[in-house]
Design a protein around this motif. Structure first.
Motif, mmCIF file in Angstrom:
data_model
loop_
_atom_site.group_PDB
_atom_site.id
_atom_site.type_symbol
_atom_site.label_atom_id
_atom_site.label_comp_id
_atom_site.label_asym_id
_atom_site.label_seq_id
_atom_site.Cartn_x
_atom_site.Cartn_y
_atom_site.Cartn_z
ATOM 1 N N GLY A 133 0.823 -1.215 0.000
ATOM 2 C CA GLY A 133 0.000 0.000 0.000
ATOM 3 C C GLY A 133 0.849 1.254 0.000
ATOM 4 N N PHE A 134 1.877 1.276 0.847
ATOM 5 C CA PHE A 134 2.781 2.434 0.877
ATOM 6 C C PHE A 134 3.578 2.555 -0.417
ATOM 7 N N LEU A 135 4.012 1.431 -0.962
ATOM 8 C CA LEU A 135 4.758 1.464 -2.216
ATOM 9 C C LEU A 135 3.905 2.043 -3.334
ATOM 10 N N HIS A 136 2.686 1.535 -3.459
ATOM 11 C CA HIS A 136 1.812 2.017 -4.526
ATOM 12 C C HIS A 136 1.430 3.478 -4.314
ATOM 13 N N GLY A 137 1.083 3.830 -3.071
ATOM 14 C CA GLY A 137 0.735 5.218 -2.786
ATOM 15 C C GLY A 137 1.902 6.159 -2.997
ATOM 16 N N GLY A 138 3.097 5.731 -2.597
ATOM 17 C CA GLY A 138 4.284 6.567 -2.775
ATOM 18 C C GLY A 138 4.681 6.715 -4.227
ATOM 19 N N LEU A 190 2.644 2.587 -16.347
ATOM 20 C CA LEU A 190 3.101 1.234 -16.664
ATOM 21 C C LEU A 190 4.248 0.822 -15.745
ATOM 22 N N ARG A 191 5.225 1.705 -15.566
ATOM 23 C CA ARG A 191 6.343 1.388 -14.658
ATOM 24 C C ARG A 191 5.851 1.228 -13.228
ATOM 25 N N GLU A 192 4.939 2.079 -12.826
ATOM 26 C CA GLU A 192 4.375 1.984 -11.475
ATOM 27 C C GLU A 192 3.703 0.626 -11.261
ATOM 28 N N ILE A 193 2.910 0.203 -12.215
ATOM 29 C CA ILE A 193 2.207 -1.075 -12.107
ATOM 30 C C ILE A 193 3.186 -2.240 -12.114
ATOM 31 N N ILE A 238 3.494 -4.828 -9.045
ATOM 32 C CA ILE A 238 3.248 -6.257 -9.278
ATOM 33 C C ILE A 238 4.496 -7.075 -8.938
ATOM 34 N N GLY A 239 5.665 -6.578 -9.327
ATOM 35 C CA GLY A 239 6.903 -7.281 -8.982
ATOM 36 C C GLY A 239 7.106 -7.375 -7.476
ATOM 37 N N ALA A 240 6.842 -6.285 -6.770
ATOM 38 C CA ALA A 240 6.980 -6.308 -5.308
ATOM 39 C C ALA A 240 5.955 -7.244 -4.680
ATOM 40 N N GLU A 241 4.724 -7.247 -5.195
ATOM 41 C CA GLU A 241 3.702 -8.152 -4.673
ATOM 42 C C GLU A 241 4.105 -9.610 -4.885
ATOM 43 N N MET A 242 4.622 -9.922 -6.056
ATOM 44 C CA MET A 242 5.041 -11.303 -6.322
ATOM 45 C C MET A 242 6.205 -11.702 -5.421
ATOM 46 N N PHE A 243 7.180 -10.825 -5.273
ATOM 47 C CA PHE A 243 8.319 -11.132 -4.409
ATOM 48 C C PHE A 243 7.861 -11.362 -2.977
ATOM 49 N N LEU A 244 7.035 -10.454 -2.448
ATOM 50 C CA LEU A 244 6.572 -10.599 -1.066
ATOM 51 C C LEU A 244 5.659 -11.808 -0.900
ATOM 52 N N ALA A 245 4.869 -12.145 -1.918
ATOM 53 C CA ALA A 245 4.014 -13.334 -1.833
ATOM 54 C C ALA A 245 4.856 -14.597 -1.759
ATOM 55 N N PHE A 246 5.891 -14.692 -2.589
ATOM 56 C CA PHE A 246 6.786 -15.850 -2.525
ATOM 57 C C PHE A 246 7.512 -15.898 -1.186
ATOM 58 N N LEU A 247 7.955 -14.743 -0.702
ATOM 59 C CA LEU A 247 8.651 -14.689 0.575
ATOM 60 C C LEU A 247 7.738 -15.124 1.719
ATOM 61 N N MET A 248 6.507 -14.613 1.742
ATOM 62 C CA MET A 248 5.568 -14.985 2.801
ATOM 63 C C MET A 248 5.201 -16.467 2.728
ATOM 64 N N THR A 249 5.025 -16.983 1.529
ATOM 65 C CA THR A 249 4.722 -18.408 1.390
ATOM 66 C C THR A 249 5.869 -19.250 1.928
ATOM 67 N N ALA A 250 7.096 -18.852 1.627
ATOM 68 C CA ALA A 250 8.253 -19.590 2.139
ATOM 69 C C ALA A 250 8.321 -19.504 3.661
ATOM 70 N N ILE A 251 8.088 -18.321 4.209
ATOM 71 C CA ILE A 251 8.119 -18.161 5.664
ATOM 72 C C ILE A 251 7.022 -18.985 6.320
#
Length: 156
Positions: free
Chosen positions: A93-98, A107-110, A114-127
């Motif tokens: 939320g902060f990343l997108h708002g910022g 396009l770059r913003e999206i 999306i890249g940050a969401e995918m990275f954090l989703a993989f990280l959270m799934t691993a954790i």
């Protein structure tokens, strides 16, 4: 910047909507597909106001998320899931708002979000897998899915 009553109303709505959706989506196996919804209210609030204005709702949501997931009948360690899932949502939320405040193309913003969401989703799934969270316990479902996959493609 003087805050009017509309600001505080929106702040309360952002917190309540996020926590209600969060409560509904922390039901087992539901958040895997729709976890991207959590950051949306906070991102809209930050886009509408300032990045600094998102700190108070973020802290409120970080406080209540572990409490909500602790009392859901999902299993041990669920307060950790609530804390980490809400922390991920707040980060996005902060990343997108910022990013919306910067002068970059949409396009770059999206792509960045999306890249940050995918990275954090993989990280959270691993954790969650490493701490053996009951919602992410694939040891129960994996053999069933593997049998279906093997039967579908005639694999012995």
């Amino acid at each position: 910047m003087k805050k009017n009553s509309g600001y505080y109303f929106e702040l309360v709505v952002v917190v309540l909507v996020t926590l209600i959706v969060f409560t509904a989506l922390t039901i087992p196996h539901l958040q895997h597909g729709v976890g991207f919804i959590f950051p949306v209210p906070l991102a809209i609030f930050i886009i509408r106001y300032r990045v600094r204005d998102g700190i108070i709702p973020a802290l409120i949501m970080l406080f209540f998320a572990p409490i909500i997931t602790h009392f859901l009948p999902i299993g041990e360690g669920s307060w950790v899931r609530g804390l980490l899932m809400m922390l991920t949502a707040i980060t996005i939320g902060f990343l997108h708002g910022g990013l919306s405040k910067l002068k970059i193309s949409h396009l770059r913003e999206i792509v960045i979000v999306i890249g940050a969401e995918m990275f954090l989703a993989f990280l959270m799934t691993a954790i969650f897998y490493l701490i053996k969270d009951p919602v992410f316990d694939y040891s129960v479902e994996f053999p069933h899915y593997f049998e279906q996959f093997a039967a579908l493609f005639n694999i012995n």
